[in-house]
Design an enzyme around this catalytic site. Sequence first.
Site, PDB file in Angstrom:
ATOM      1  N   HIS A 150      -1.049  11.870  -2.714  1.00 50.12           N
ATOM      2  CA  HIS A 150      -0.243  11.936  -1.547  1.00 50.12           C
ATOM      3  C   HIS A 150      -0.905  11.535  -0.277  1.00 50.12           C
ATOM      4  O   HIS A 150      -0.320  10.988   0.758  1.00 50.12           O
ATOM      5  CB  HIS A 150       0.220  13.470  -1.397  1.00 50.12           C
ATOM      6  CG  HIS A 150       0.953  14.057  -2.357  1.00 50.12           C
ATOM      7  ND1 HIS A 150       2.393  14.524  -1.978  1.00 50.12           N
ATOM      8  CD2 HIS A 150       1.129  13.799  -3.897  1.00 50.12           C
ATOM      9  CE1 HIS A 150       2.994  14.938  -3.181  1.00 50.12           C
ATOM     10  NE2 HIS A 150       2.245  14.495  -4.268  1.00 50.12           N
ATOM     11  N   GLU A 198       4.791  15.005   7.725  1.00 47.64           N
ATOM     12  CA  GLU A 198       4.725  14.602   6.310  1.00 47.64           C
ATOM     13  C   GLU A 198       4.273  15.860   5.642  1.00 47.64           C
ATOM     14  O   GLU A 198       4.802  15.846   4.186  1.00 47.64           O
ATOM     15  CB  GLU A 198       3.565  13.480   6.367  1.00 47.64           C
ATOM     16  CG  GLU A 198       3.944  12.256   6.679  1.00 47.64           C
ATOM     17  CD  GLU A 198       2.938  11.187   6.965  1.00 47.64           C
ATOM     18  OE1 GLU A 198       1.973  11.513   6.992  1.00 47.64           O
ATOM     19  OE2 GLU A 198       3.371  10.124   7.426  1.00 47.64           O
ATOM     20  N   PRO A 219       6.811   8.300  -5.345  1.00 53.40           N
ATOM     21  CA  PRO A 219       7.276   7.911  -6.646  1.00 53.40           C
ATOM     22  C   PRO A 219       8.246   8.966  -7.315  1.00 53.40           C
ATOM     23  O   PRO A 219       7.844  10.353  -7.119  1.00 53.40           O
ATOM     24  CB  PRO A 219       6.433   7.414  -7.369  1.00 53.40           C
ATOM     25  CG  PRO A 219       5.221   7.180  -6.582  1.00 53.40           C
ATOM     26  CD  PRO A 219       5.197   8.124  -5.363  1.00 53.40           C
ATOM     27  N   THR A 256      -2.953  13.870 -16.730  1.00 51.29           N
ATOM     28  CA  THR A 256      -3.714  14.392 -17.621  1.00 51.29           C
ATOM     29  C   THR A 256      -4.296  16.022 -17.103  1.00 51.29           C
ATOM     30  O   THR A 256      -4.349  16.789 -18.001  1.00 51.29           O
ATOM     31  CB  THR A 256      -5.098  13.684 -18.104  1.00 51.29           C
ATOM     32  OG1 THR A 256      -5.933  14.478 -18.745  1.00 51.29           O
ATOM     33  CG2 THR A 256      -5.741  13.492 -16.644  1.00 51.29           C
ATOM     34  N   ASP A 263       0.495  17.760 -19.632  1.00 50.50           N
ATOM     35  CA  ASP A 263      -0.090  17.408 -20.816  1.00 50.50           C
ATOM     36  C   ASP A 263      -0.072  18.553 -21.769  1.00 50.50           C
ATOM     37  O   ASP A 263       0.416  19.686 -21.515  1.00 50.50           O
ATOM     38  CB  ASP A 263      -1.690  17.071 -20.488  1.00 50.50           C
ATOM     39  CG  ASP A 263      -2.021  16.357 -21.588  1.00 50.50           C
ATOM     40  OD1 ASP A 263      -1.659  16.461 -22.814  1.00 50.50           O
ATOM     41  OD2 ASP A 263      -3.510  15.755 -21.384  1.00 50.50           O
ATOM     42  N   ASP A 264      -0.432  18.539 -23.177  1.00 46.57           N
ATOM     43  CA  ASP A 264      -0.747  19.608 -23.976  1.00 46.57           C
ATOM     44  C   ASP A 264      -1.216  20.855 -23.106  1.00 46.57           C
ATOM     45  O   ASP A 264      -2.493  20.485 -22.473  1.00 46.57           O
ATOM     46  CB  ASP A 264      -1.174  19.250 -25.330  1.00 46.57           C
ATOM     47  CG  ASP A 264      -0.450  18.453 -26.191  1.00 46.57           C
ATOM     48  OD1 ASP A 264       0.905  18.455 -25.832  1.00 46.57           O
ATOM     49  OD2 ASP A 264      -0.989  17.829 -26.792  1.00 46.57           O
ATOM     50  N   SER A 314      -4.952  20.734 -23.111  1.00 46.02           N
ATOM     51  CA  SER A 314      -5.777  19.473 -22.421  1.00 46.02           C
ATOM     52  C   SER A 314      -5.288  19.648 -20.911  1.00 46.02           C
ATOM     53  O   SER A 314      -5.865  18.633 -20.385  1.00 46.02           O
ATOM     54  CB  SER A 314      -5.159  18.513 -23.115  1.00 46.02           C
ATOM     55  OG  SER A 314      -5.853  17.284 -22.632  1.00 46.02           O
ATOM     56  N   ASP A 374      -8.658  13.570 -19.897  1.00 46.02           N
ATOM     57  CA  ASP A 374      -8.719  12.999 -21.084  1.00 46.02           C
ATOM     58  C   ASP A 374      -7.769  12.084 -21.364  1.00 46.02           C
ATOM     59  O   ASP A 374      -6.693  11.840 -20.534  1.00 46.02           O
ATOM     60  CB  ASP A 374      -9.044  13.825 -22.274  1.00 46.02           C
ATOM     61  CG  ASP A 374      -7.594  14.794 -22.580  1.00 46.02           C
ATOM     62  OD1 ASP A 374      -6.679  14.618 -21.854  1.00 46.02           O
ATOM     63  OD2 ASP A 374      -8.039  15.861 -23.068  1.00 46.02           O
TER      64      ASP A 374
END
Length: 324
Positions: free
Chosen positions: A66, A86, A158, A189, A243-244, A247, A252
């Site tokens: 950001h 902002e 985005p 991740t 992620d999982d 994780s 990773d």
Amino acid sequence: MASAAALMVAVAVLALAGAGAAQLQYGFYKGKCNGSDVEAVVQSIVKARFLREAPIAAYLLRMEFHECVINVRVRRRPADRRAGTEKTAPPNLSVKGYDVIAAVKAELERRCPGVVSCSDIQILAARDAVALAGGPSYSVRTGRRDGRRSLASDAKLPGADYTAAQAVAYYGRVGLSTFDTVLLLGAHTLGATHCYAIKSRLYGYGGKPGATDPSMDAYTAFVYKNYVCPNTPSSDNRVVFLDDQWSALLVDNNYYKNIQRRRGVLAVDQNLYNDGSTRWIVDLLANNDGMFHSLFPYALVKLSEVNVLTGTKGKIRKVCNKFN
């Protein structure tokens, strides 16, 4: 799989990280803070917070994204108090970690007033957070100065539902490549989002009521719809790990493996595999964790050197969330 030649080209491009920000330097603050090691001060405060709250790594990494395109820390422009800044723009309302930046700034102002910019503090803090979360240690150039402008209208980030082409175009506008874009989205991740960010994939894909994104693994969609994000307003703010869960606090390449399995959480994540121009990069990074660890810092460094102010441009803020 990419050819060896294509890989060599990609690595060569990444190696040019930050070439345009010529006035930035490694060790810019050496000898400028009354005997204090500025980078060590940042690292110690970030580490202390990480040991109490590991998710701070995700917060600080997200803040880099950001901050490098827009300036999220300033609350109000003195020249026009009616104009949103902002920091108050909708995409930035969920950004966390400001208090860590403030703590570092306060300590450095005590040691050497008016020397270290908030912009450099943020980049150093994100770098240290990545390493603490199991990512690589890497060097960054410093010497940034803080901006004088902060408008909510500048906060264009985005979208969670961007196509691969839209994501590549967004980062392309600030000089980053397709390869950089796929690496930078690997920041997912770490951290989490909320159900409201994925409900259109689950219950209204393509604008059709009840339709589920066919690129999402069927079992994953079943779990989200029945246990994590049922189609009720009360579930909108439930946490969804990017992620999982095992994780989600580690830097990773499991994020890319999940995309291969059609288990990307945000549409923009899965769209990297739906597009042939980026699929090969996902495969490359998914199949080689060492490559992701090696190349991720280059992309972060390139991002950190987008539109920097150096020399006599901008100023050094005394407090990071307001203008002097």
